[in-house]
Design a protein around this motif. Structure first.
Motif, PDB file in Angstrom:
ATOM      1  N   ASN A  58       0.833  -1.199   0.000  1.00 27.34           N
ATOM      2  CA  ASN A  58       0.000   0.000   0.000  1.00 27.34           C
ATOM      3  C   ASN A  58       0.867   1.248   0.000  1.00 27.34           C
ATOM      4  OD1 ASN A  58      -1.739  -2.089   1.955  1.00 27.34           O
ATOM      5  ND2 ASN A  58      -2.939  -1.027   0.396  1.00 27.34           N
ATOM      6  N   SER A  59       0.425   2.254  -0.770  1.00 28.42           N
ATOM      7  CA  SER A  59       1.073   3.559  -0.684  1.00 28.42           C
ATOM      8  C   SER A  59       0.613   4.224   0.609  1.00 28.42           C
ATOM      9  CB  SER A  59       0.731   4.414  -1.899  1.00 28.42           C
ATOM     10  OG  SER A  59      -0.662   4.666  -1.956  1.00 28.42           O
ATOM     11  N   GLN A  60       1.294   5.307   0.963  1.00 21.77           N
ATOM     12  CA  GLN A  60       1.020   5.946   2.245  1.00 21.77           C
ATOM     13  C   GLN A  60      -0.131   6.937   2.183  1.00 21.77           C
ATOM     14  OE1 GLN A  60       2.951   5.163   5.346  1.00 21.77           O
ATOM     15  NE2 GLN A  60       2.908   3.471   3.875  1.00 21.77           N
ATOM     16  N   GLY A  61      -0.428   7.465   0.985  1.00 25.03           N
ATOM     17  CA  GLY A  61      -1.494   8.448   0.854  1.00 25.03           C
ATOM     18  C   GLY A  61      -2.805   7.824   0.410  1.00 25.03           C
ATOM     19  N   ASN A  62      -3.680   8.665  -0.104  1.00 22.01           N
ATOM     20  CA  ASN A  62      -5.003   8.233  -0.548  1.00 22.01           C
ATOM     21  C   ASN A  62      -5.166   8.474  -2.043  1.00 22.01           C
ATOM     22  OD1 ASN A  62      -5.887   7.754   2.227  1.00 22.01           O
ATOM     23  ND2 ASN A  62      -5.881   9.994   2.419  1.00 22.01           N
ATOM     24  N   PHE A  63      -5.956   7.642  -2.690  1.00 24.64           N
ATOM     25  CA  PHE A  63      -6.294   7.768  -4.112  1.00 24.64           C
ATOM     26  C   PHE A  63      -5.052   7.756  -5.010  1.00 24.64           C
ATOM     27  CE2 PHE A  63      -9.388  10.464  -1.680  1.00 24.64           C
ATOM     28  CZ  PHE A  63     -10.418   9.542  -1.675  1.00 24.64           C
TER      29      PHE A  63
ATOM     30  N   ASP B  45       0.986  13.367  -2.542  1.00 20.88           N
ATOM     31  CA  ASP B  45       2.271  12.882  -2.051  1.00 20.88           C
ATOM     32  C   ASP B  45       2.830  11.827  -2.992  1.00 20.88           C
ATOM     33  OD1 ASP B  45       2.143   9.927  -0.902  1.00 20.88           O
ATOM     34  OD2 ASP B  45       0.259  10.882  -0.348  1.00 20.88           O
ATOM     35  N   ILE B  46       4.131  11.547  -2.827  1.00 25.38           N
ATOM     36  CA  ILE B  46       4.799  10.436  -3.485  1.00 25.38           C
ATOM     37  C   ILE B  46       5.270   9.477  -2.403  1.00 25.38           C
ATOM     38  CG2 ILE B  46       6.784   9.723  -4.870  1.00 25.38           C
ATOM     39  CD1 ILE B  46       6.667  12.460  -6.252  1.00 25.38           C
ATOM     40  N   THR B  47       4.883   8.213  -2.529  1.00 22.50           N
ATOM     41  CA  THR B  47       5.389   7.166  -1.650  1.00 22.50           C
ATOM     42  C   THR B  47       6.557   6.483  -2.352  1.00 22.50           C
ATOM     43  OG1 THR B  47       3.163   6.785  -0.765  1.00 22.50           O
ATOM     44  CG2 THR B  47       4.812   5.094  -0.347  1.00 22.50           C
ATOM     45  N   SER B  48       7.656   6.294  -1.635  1.00 21.40           N
ATOM     46  CA  SER B  48       8.890   5.759  -2.222  1.00 21.40           C
ATOM     47  C   SER B  48       9.230   4.409  -1.590  1.00 21.40           C
ATOM     48  CB  SER B  48      10.033   6.752  -2.007  1.00 21.40           C
ATOM     49  OG  SER B  48      11.245   6.271  -2.544  1.00 21.40           O
ATOM     50  N   PHE B  49       9.624   3.456  -2.439  1.00 26.37           N
ATOM     51  CA  PHE B  49       9.975   2.118  -1.973  1.00 26.37           C
ATOM     52  C   PHE B  49      11.326   1.681  -2.539  1.00 26.37           C
ATOM     53  CE2 PHE B  49       5.302   2.092  -2.156  1.00 26.37           C
ATOM     54  CZ  PHE B  49       4.950   1.534  -0.935  1.00 26.37           C
ATOM     55  N   ASN B  50      12.062   0.862  -1.785  1.00 26.53           N
ATOM     56  CA  ASN B  50      13.157   0.079  -2.325  1.00 26.53           C
ATOM     57  C   ASN B  50      12.601  -1.194  -2.942  1.00 26.53           C
ATOM     58  OD1 ASN B  50      15.619   1.520  -1.623  1.00 26.53           O
ATOM     59  ND2 ASN B  50      15.141   1.054   0.516  1.00 26.53           N
ATOM     60  N   ILE B  51      13.213  -1.661  -4.040  1.00 22.85           N
ATOM     61  CA  ILE B  51      12.850  -2.927  -4.666  1.00 22.85           C
ATOM     62  C   ILE B  51      13.948  -3.943  -4.369  1.00 22.85           C
ATOM     63  CG2 ILE B  51      12.383  -4.143  -6.823  1.00 22.85           C
ATOM     64  CD1 ILE B  51      11.409  -1.531  -8.020  1.00 22.85           C
ATOM     65  N   ASP B  52      13.602  -5.052  -3.735  1.00 26.55           N
ATOM     66  CA  ASP B  52      14.576  -6.110  -3.504  1.00 26.55           C
ATOM     67  C   ASP B  52      14.920  -6.752  -4.843  1.00 26.55           C
ATOM     68  OD1 ASP B  52      15.451  -8.982  -3.064  1.00 26.55           O
ATOM     69  OD2 ASP B  52      15.376  -8.302  -0.984  1.00 26.55           O
ATOM     70  N   PRO B  53      16.200  -6.751  -5.253  1.00 28.55           N
ATOM     71  CA  PRO B  53      16.549  -7.254  -6.592  1.00 28.55           C
ATOM     72  C   PRO B  53      16.338  -8.744  -6.760  1.00 28.55           C
ATOM     73  CG  PRO B  53      18.530  -6.816  -5.312  1.00 28.55           C
ATOM     74  CD  PRO B  53      17.384  -6.280  -4.509  1.00 28.55           C
ATOM     75  N   ASN B  54      16.240  -9.493  -5.664  1.00 26.65           N
ATOM     76  CA  ASN B  54      16.087 -10.939  -5.755  1.00 26.65           C
ATOM     77  C   ASN B  54      14.634 -11.393  -5.724  1.00 26.65           C
ATOM     78  OD1 ASN B  54      18.968 -11.506  -5.694  1.00 26.65           O
ATOM     79  ND2 ASN B  54      18.896 -10.884  -3.540  1.00 26.65           N
ATOM     80  N   THR B  55      13.804 -10.691  -4.959  1.00 24.76           N
ATOM     81  CA  THR B  55      12.418 -11.121  -4.789  1.00 24.76           C
ATOM     82  C   THR B  55      11.400 -10.146  -5.359  1.00 24.76           C
ATOM     83  OG1 THR B  55      12.190 -10.034  -2.633  1.00 24.76           O
ATOM     84  CG2 THR B  55      13.080 -12.287  -2.662  1.00 24.76           C
ATOM     85  N   GLY B  56      11.814  -8.894  -5.610  1.00 24.94           N
ATOM     86  CA  GLY B  56      10.873  -7.871  -6.065  1.00 24.94           C
ATOM     87  C   GLY B  56      10.078  -7.248  -4.945  1.00 24.94           C
ATOM     88  N   ARG B  57      10.270  -7.718  -3.720  1.00 25.86           N
ATOM     89  CA  ARG B  57       9.490  -7.180  -2.602  1.00 25.86           C
ATOM     90  C   ARG B  57       9.867  -5.722  -2.321  1.00 25.86           C
ATOM     91  NH1 ARG B  57       6.520 -10.839   0.404  1.00 25.86           N
ATOM     92  NH2 ARG B  57       6.710 -12.991  -0.358  1.00 25.86           N
ATOM     93  N   LEU B  58       8.886  -4.975  -1.801  1.00 30.01           N
ATOM     94  CA  LEU B  58       9.048  -3.544  -1.565  1.00 30.01           C
ATOM     95  C   LEU B  58       9.266  -3.252  -0.094  1.00 30.01           C
ATOM     96  CD1 LEU B  58       6.155  -2.147  -3.817  1.00 30.01           C
ATOM     97  CD2 LEU B  58       8.540  -2.575  -4.461  1.00 30.01           C
ATOM     98  N   SER B  59      10.103  -2.268   0.194  1.00 33.76           N
ATOM     99  CA  SER B  59      10.277  -1.772   1.555  1.00 33.76           C
ATOM    100  C   SER B  59      10.204  -0.249   1.535  1.00 33.76           C
ATOM    101  CB  SER B  59      11.609  -2.237   2.161  1.00 33.76           C
ATOM    102  OG  SER B  59      12.700  -1.836   1.360  1.00 33.76           O
TER     103      SER B  59
END
Length: 443
Positions: free
Chosen positions: A130-135, A176-190
């Motif tokens: 989920n992103s941190q903002g709405n819509f 707003d902009i929500t920013s994530f890291n992408i795990d290069p091995n699994t694609g999971r977001l942090s």
């Protein structure tokens, strides 16, 4: 024992024929990439293989796939074609689209669905975020594929963040902009926490990066570290109307590089696109031009957008609702999808406008189609929502909302003109396509 002459000739022919049959009987895969198209009607993602010889599209195995949420509107491919992310905007709530009959009542909120891309382009659902903002309205990744960004129409604390950070108008609701890291091995977001700005009430660092009011779309500029958000704005000094909000991007951490958003001469901004050299905005305001205009920019100091010499360029033909656009791989041609509704023979039609990019000045001039030299529009399905070039740089496709099709054309690499595919020109898409992406990595 010696063969007679006839026997030797017969044996040679047999060996030759066997060799030929061995070559031709092998199945040759002419796939040059995979295309993925989101569909709003049934909350789906349709996958296709792209044929190199004809540009034909063939559904991948088990396609279509559930989008992992309600109302899929955008998607992107990351990490050398290993991962697909789908932005589901949600449905049924205040400010959201109505839910379709195919929507699960327990899954109506917005989310980001992660899929891995497997053999022959097949998709495997992994999880949601989920992103941190709405819509949420758009999703982007940087050129390294290491970070993912989501643009939200409304941040979680508009009453305080908007006033204290980007706007002087207390009534303004900011995005707003929500920013994530992408795990290069699994694609999971942090999640990446905002290290520059704290919540004025709690003192904790924000979990998002505020932008101005009424965000419309955003883009990560290739080959540098800037993110541009186009926004309606409130008209205040710190939140001007029809402006570009500029962030610098360092490993997913966003930092303001300008004192205020940069105003534009537009009256109705609708879309922003960035190539490695230029940034293009669409002004769909009919008061300026009935067909809309393209506003071209270069990137200046600290990311300040600088208007190109010559300024705005009028769109071509009898069109309406100019929207998604792209620059081809060579950087010579720009293609713009017009989303006219095709409601009557004389009204604005869905089409693709094409422009030549001057290699020295970046100035746009319209291309001509056909021998007469008078037409500058090329056909598309009804209400194209996205436009892309295939990985082999031969074909251009649009996915079309109103007739649930995908249309294709052959790109003339010398002139930029488009002609119909040699066999099929239209393919069945998911119900009400909303976006399309392509991957040139084959598994």
């Amino acid at each position: 024992m010696k063969f007679r002459k006839f026997g030797r000739i017969s044996l040679a022919l047999a060996v030759s024929l066997g060799t030929g049959l061995g070559v031709t009987s092998c199945s040759t895969d002419h796939t040059v990439g995979y295309m993925y198209v989101t569909g709003q009607q049934y909350n789906q993602v349709s996958g296709y293989t792209i044929d190199s010889n004809l540009g034909n599209l063939t559904p991948t195995q088990n396609s279509p796939y559930s989008s992992g949420g309600a109302n899929p509107i955008k998607e992107l491919v990351a990490n050398a074609g290993r991962f697909l992310y789908v932005l589901n905007a949600g449905c049924g709530g205040t400010g959201q689209a109505a839910c379709s009959s195919a929507t699960n009542s327990d899954n109506t909120g917005p989310n980001i669905s992660l899929f891995t891309i497997g053999g022959k382009g097949s998709l495997s659902f992994q999880t949601t975020y989920n992103s941190q903002g709405n819509f949420p309205i758009s999703i982007q990744t940087d050129s390294s594929g290491s970070h993912l960004f989501v643009l939200d129409t409304q941040d979680p604390n508009p009453a305080s963040d908007c006033v204290g950070y980007v706007s002087g108008n207390p009534a303004t609701v900011c995005g707003d902009i929500t920013s994530f890291n992408i795990d290069p091995n699994t694609g999971r977001l942090s999640l990446i926490t905002n290290q520059q700005v704290k919540n004025p009430t709690t003192g904790a660092n924000l979990t998002y990066f505020p932008v101005g009011s009424g965000p419309i779309n955003f883009v990560v500029v290739p080959s540098n570290s800037f993110i541009y958000t186009i926004e309606k704005g409130s008209g205040s000094a710190l939140d001007p109307s029809q402006a570009i909000f500029v962030y610098g991007n360092s490993s997913g951490q966003l930092t303001l590089t300008q004192n205020t958003p940069i105003p534009t001469p537009a009256t109705d901004l609708s879309y922003i696109y960035a190539s490695p050299k230029y940034v293009y905005l669409i002004d769909a305001g009919e008061a300026v031009s009935p067909t809309g205009q393209i506003l071209p920019y270069t990137v200046g100091t600290n990311g300040a957008p600088l208007s190109l010499v010559g300024g705005a360029v009028d769109n071509s033909g009898t069109v309406a609702n100019p929207g998604p656009m792209l620059v081809d791989h060579s950087g010579k041609f720009l293609y713009l999808a017009n989303q006219g509704a095709n409601l009557n023979p004389t009204g604005p039609a869905s089409s693709v406008s094409a422009f030549f990019i001057d290699p020295t000045t970046g100035r746009l001039t319209t291309l001509s189609s056909g021998a007469s030299g008078t037409s500058t529009l090329f056909g598309a399905g009804s209400a194209p929502q996205c436009i892309l070039e295939d990985p082999s740089n031969q074909y251009l496709y649009t996915a079309n909302y109103a007739d649930s099709t995908i249309t294709g054309a052959v790109i003339n690499s010398s002139t930029g003109t488009l002609t119909t595919l040699r066999k099929n020109t239209s393919f069945t898409g998911p119900g009400n396509p909303t976006w399309c992406v392509v991957s040139g990595t084959l598994f």
